[in-house]
Design a protein around this motif. Structure first.
Motif, PDB file in Angstrom:
ATOM      1  N   ILE A  65      22.230  -6.291 -37.144  1.00  0.00           N
ATOM      2  CA  ILE A  65      20.850  -6.423 -36.547  1.00  0.00           C
ATOM      3  C   ILE A  65      20.786  -7.890 -35.971  1.00  0.00           C
ATOM      4  O   ILE A  65      20.575  -8.517 -34.995  1.00  0.00           O
ATOM      5  CB  ILE A  65      19.389  -5.922 -36.286  1.00  0.00           C
ATOM      6  N   VAL A  66      20.836  -8.525 -36.930  1.00  0.00           N
ATOM      7  CA  VAL A  66      21.044  -9.889 -36.420  1.00  0.00           C
ATOM      8  C   VAL A  66      21.718 -10.428 -35.636  1.00  0.00           C
ATOM      9  O   VAL A  66      21.376 -11.868 -34.622  1.00  0.00           O
ATOM     10  CB  VAL A  66      21.473 -10.947 -38.222  1.00  0.00           C
ATOM     11  N   PHE A  67      23.432 -10.304 -35.817  1.00  0.00           N
ATOM     12  CA  PHE A  67      24.219 -10.866 -35.242  1.00  0.00           C
ATOM     13  C   PHE A  67      23.807 -10.807 -33.412  1.00  0.00           C
ATOM     14  O   PHE A  67      23.965 -11.241 -32.547  1.00  0.00           O
ATOM     15  CB  PHE A  67      25.291 -10.174 -35.289  1.00  0.00           C
ATOM     16  N   ASN A  68      23.605  -9.498 -33.103  1.00  0.00           N
ATOM     17  CA  ASN A  68      23.083  -8.757 -31.732  1.00  0.00           C
ATOM     18  C   ASN A  68      21.378  -9.512 -31.186  1.00  0.00           C
ATOM     19  O   ASN A  68      21.856 -10.456 -30.431  1.00  0.00           O
ATOM     20  CB  ASN A  68      22.192  -7.618 -31.898  1.00  0.00           C
ATOM     21  N   ASN A  69      20.909 -10.182 -32.220  1.00  0.00           N
ATOM     22  CA  ASN A  69      19.549 -11.066 -32.188  1.00  0.00           C
ATOM     23  C   ASN A  69      19.880 -12.438 -32.124  1.00  0.00           C
ATOM     24  O   ASN A  69      19.752 -12.830 -30.857  1.00  0.00           O
ATOM     25  CB  ASN A  69      18.156 -10.836 -32.966  1.00  0.00           C
ATOM     26  N   PHE A  70      21.370 -12.877 -32.996  1.00  0.00           N
ATOM     27  CA  PHE A  70      21.703 -14.028 -31.902  1.00  0.00           C
ATOM     28  C   PHE A  70      22.092 -14.339 -31.384  1.00  0.00           C
ATOM     29  O   PHE A  70      22.073 -15.299 -30.464  1.00  0.00           O
ATOM     30  CB  PHE A  70      22.193 -14.296 -33.736  1.00  0.00           C
ATOM     31  N   ARG A 104      21.824 -12.779 -28.404  1.00  0.00           N
ATOM     32  CA  ARG A 104      20.908 -12.574 -27.072  1.00  0.00           C
ATOM     33  C   ARG A 104      20.383 -13.577 -27.354  1.00  0.00           C
ATOM     34  O   ARG A 104      19.884 -14.536 -25.857  1.00  0.00           O
ATOM     35  CB  ARG A 104      19.770 -11.395 -27.588  1.00  0.00           C
ATOM     36  N   LEU A 105      19.760 -14.514 -28.223  1.00  0.00           N
ATOM     37  CA  LEU A 105      19.060 -15.539 -27.996  1.00  0.00           C
ATOM     38  C   LEU A 105      20.320 -17.067 -27.867  1.00  0.00           C
ATOM     39  O   LEU A 105      19.843 -17.394 -26.936  1.00  0.00           O
ATOM     40  CB  LEU A 105      18.667 -15.941 -29.456  1.00  0.00           C
ATOM     41  N   ILE A 106      21.294 -17.056 -28.145  1.00  0.00           N
ATOM     42  CA  ILE A 106      21.949 -17.939 -28.187  1.00  0.00           C
ATOM     43  C   ILE A 106      22.817 -17.498 -26.086  1.00  0.00           C
ATOM     44  O   ILE A 106      22.519 -19.236 -25.575  1.00  0.00           O
ATOM     45  CB  ILE A 106      23.518 -17.726 -28.048  1.00  0.00           C
ATOM     46  N   LYS A 107      22.927 -16.418 -25.993  1.00  0.00           N
ATOM     47  CA  LYS A 107      22.993 -16.110 -24.330  1.00  0.00           C
ATOM     48  C   LYS A 107      21.647 -16.367 -22.626  1.00  0.00           C
ATOM     49  O   LYS A 107      21.988 -16.636 -22.422  1.00  0.00           O
ATOM     50  CB  LYS A 107      23.810 -14.373 -24.229  1.00  0.00           C
ATOM     51  N   LYS A 108      20.816 -16.129 -23.713  1.00  0.00           N
ATOM     52  CA  LYS A 108      19.812 -17.066 -22.875  1.00  0.00           C
ATOM     53  C   LYS A 108      19.340 -18.041 -23.018  1.00  0.00           C
ATOM     54  O   LYS A 108      19.097 -18.405 -22.086  1.00  0.00           O
ATOM     55  CB  LYS A 108      18.275 -15.988 -23.393  1.00  0.00           C
ATOM     56  N   ASN A 109      20.317 -19.296 -23.641  1.00  0.00           N
ATOM     57  CA  ASN A 109      20.064 -20.259 -23.468  1.00  0.00           C
ATOM     58  C   ASN A 109      21.406 -20.699 -21.967  1.00  0.00           C
ATOM     59  O   ASN A 109      22.467 -20.251 -22.252  1.00  0.00           O
ATOM     60  CB  ASN A 109      19.696 -20.702 -24.642  1.00  0.00           C
ATOM     61  N   ASN A 110      20.825 -22.129 -21.975  1.00  0.00           N
ATOM     62  CA  ASN A 110      22.030 -22.948 -21.128  1.00  0.00           C
ATOM     63  C   ASN A 110      23.225 -22.915 -22.178  1.00  0.00           C
ATOM     64  O   ASN A 110      22.794 -23.538 -23.418  1.00  0.00           O
ATOM     65  CB  ASN A 110      21.262 -24.175 -20.489  1.00  0.00           C
ATOM     66  N   ILE A 111      24.346 -23.307 -21.630  1.00  0.00           N
ATOM     67  CA  ILE A 111      25.150 -23.714 -22.695  1.00  0.00           C
ATOM     68  C   ILE A 111      25.971 -24.576 -23.088  1.00  0.00           C
ATOM     69  O   ILE A 111      26.228 -24.762 -24.507  1.00  0.00           O
ATOM     70  CB  ILE A 111      26.618 -23.371 -21.118  1.00  0.00           C
ATOM     71  N   ASN A 112      24.715 -25.673 -22.645  1.00  0.00           N
ATOM     72  CA  ASN A 112      24.339 -26.972 -22.974  1.00  0.00           C
ATOM     73  C   ASN A 112      23.733 -26.821 -24.181  1.00  0.00           C
ATOM     74  O   ASN A 112      23.741 -28.289 -24.287  1.00  0.00           O
ATOM     75  CB  ASN A 112      23.721 -27.671 -22.236  1.00  0.00           C
ATOM     76  N   ASN A 167      29.361 -14.228 -42.393  1.00  0.00           N
ATOM     77  CA  ASN A 167      30.417 -13.093 -41.406  1.00  0.00           C
ATOM     78  C   ASN A 167      30.070 -13.402 -40.262  1.00  0.00           C
ATOM     79  O   ASN A 167      30.542 -13.793 -38.933  1.00  0.00           O
ATOM     80  CB  ASN A 167      30.844 -11.979 -42.226  1.00  0.00           C
ATOM     81  N   ILE A 168      28.773 -13.131 -40.208  1.00  0.00           N
ATOM     82  CA  ILE A 168      27.804 -13.464 -38.473  1.00  0.00           C
ATOM     83  C   ILE A 168      27.641 -15.103 -38.133  1.00  0.00           C
ATOM     84  O   ILE A 168      27.791 -15.001 -36.885  1.00  0.00           O
ATOM     85  CB  ILE A 168      26.285 -12.623 -39.048  1.00  0.00           C
ATOM     86  N   TYR A 169      27.485 -16.050 -38.513  1.00  0.00           N
ATOM     87  CA  TYR A 169      27.802 -17.009 -38.642  1.00  0.00           C
ATOM     88  C   TYR A 169      28.995 -17.283 -38.074  1.00  0.00           C
ATOM     89  O   TYR A 169      29.365 -18.117 -36.258  1.00  0.00           O
ATOM     90  CB  TYR A 169      27.229 -18.183 -39.690  1.00  0.00           C
ATOM     91  N   LEU A 173      32.370 -18.656 -33.723  1.00  0.00           N
ATOM     92  CA  LEU A 173      33.790 -17.973 -32.971  1.00  0.00           C
ATOM     93  C   LEU A 173      33.759 -17.902 -30.691  1.00  0.00           C
ATOM     94  O   LEU A 173      34.666 -18.061 -31.110  1.00  0.00           O
ATOM     95  CB  LEU A 173      35.013 -16.956 -33.481  1.00  0.00           C
ATOM     96  N   ASN A 174      32.684 -17.177 -31.294  1.00  0.00           N
ATOM     97  CA  ASN A 174      31.959 -15.977 -29.684  1.00  0.00           C
ATOM     98  C   ASN A 174      31.747 -17.026 -29.020  1.00  0.00           C
ATOM     99  O   ASN A 174      31.191 -16.440 -27.859  1.00  0.00           O
ATOM    100  CB  ASN A 174      31.922 -15.044 -30.366  1.00  0.00           C
ATOM    101  N   ASN A 175      31.241 -18.713 -29.151  1.00  0.00           N
ATOM    102  CA  ASN A 175      30.638 -19.064 -28.436  1.00  0.00           C
ATOM    103  C   ASN A 175      30.879 -20.682 -28.673  1.00  0.00           C
ATOM    104  O   ASN A 175      30.876 -20.888 -29.795  1.00  0.00           O
ATOM    105  CB  ASN A 175      28.641 -18.881 -29.012  1.00  0.00           C
TER     106      ASN A 175
END
Length: 129
Positions: free
Chosen positions: A1-6, A8-16, A65-67, A72-74
């Motif tokens: 859940i924590v990984f998915n919530n983080f 989603r938050l990251i993906k909702k924001n601009n790559i910058n 591990n989540i961090y 690694l994925n962003n």
């Protein structure tokens, strides 16, 4: 859940948009008073007050591990871990300079160490700009 919530938050924001994740600080097994009281060799005091964080590392394994996966994925996620500055092989220092303690209380950095670390943090931030 924590990984998915983080995630989603990251993906909702601009790559910058940059995200800096800061894991919990290592917590010493002794207070500054206990450390100083136990020093037998003042010349070698830095080695006498080292503390093992194996248990602490195991306890924060899931969030670490989540961090790590988010990092690694962003491309816009960065990790700043205080453990990297005063620990090696699960052994942490209680002093960062001669007779200057890292901790003022068992789980709080001293004001002086916070000021000292701020320069490292600003260097880190400037590298990711």
């Amino acid at each position: 859940i924590v990984f998915n919530n983080f995630g989603r938050l990251i993906k909702k924001n601009n790559i910058n948009t940059k995200f800096i994740l800061i894991p919990d600080i290592p917590v010493p097994s002794l207070t500054l008073a206990e450390c100083v009281k136990n020093i037998k060799n003042p010349i070698n005091y830095k080695n006498e007050c080292k503390f093992d964080i194996s248990k602490f590392t195991n306890e924060r394994f899931s969030i670490d591990n989540i961090y790590k996966q988010l990092f690694l994925n962003n491309m816009n996620v960065f990790l700043f871990d205080f453990k990297d500055y005063n620990c090696e092989n699960n052994l942490c220092m209680y002093f960062y300079e001669p007779y200057k303690p890292i901790y003022s209380r068992k789980n709080h950095f001293s004001v002086e160490y916070s000021i000292y670390m701020s320069s490292n943090f600003f260097k880190f931030v400037n590298k990711i700009k």
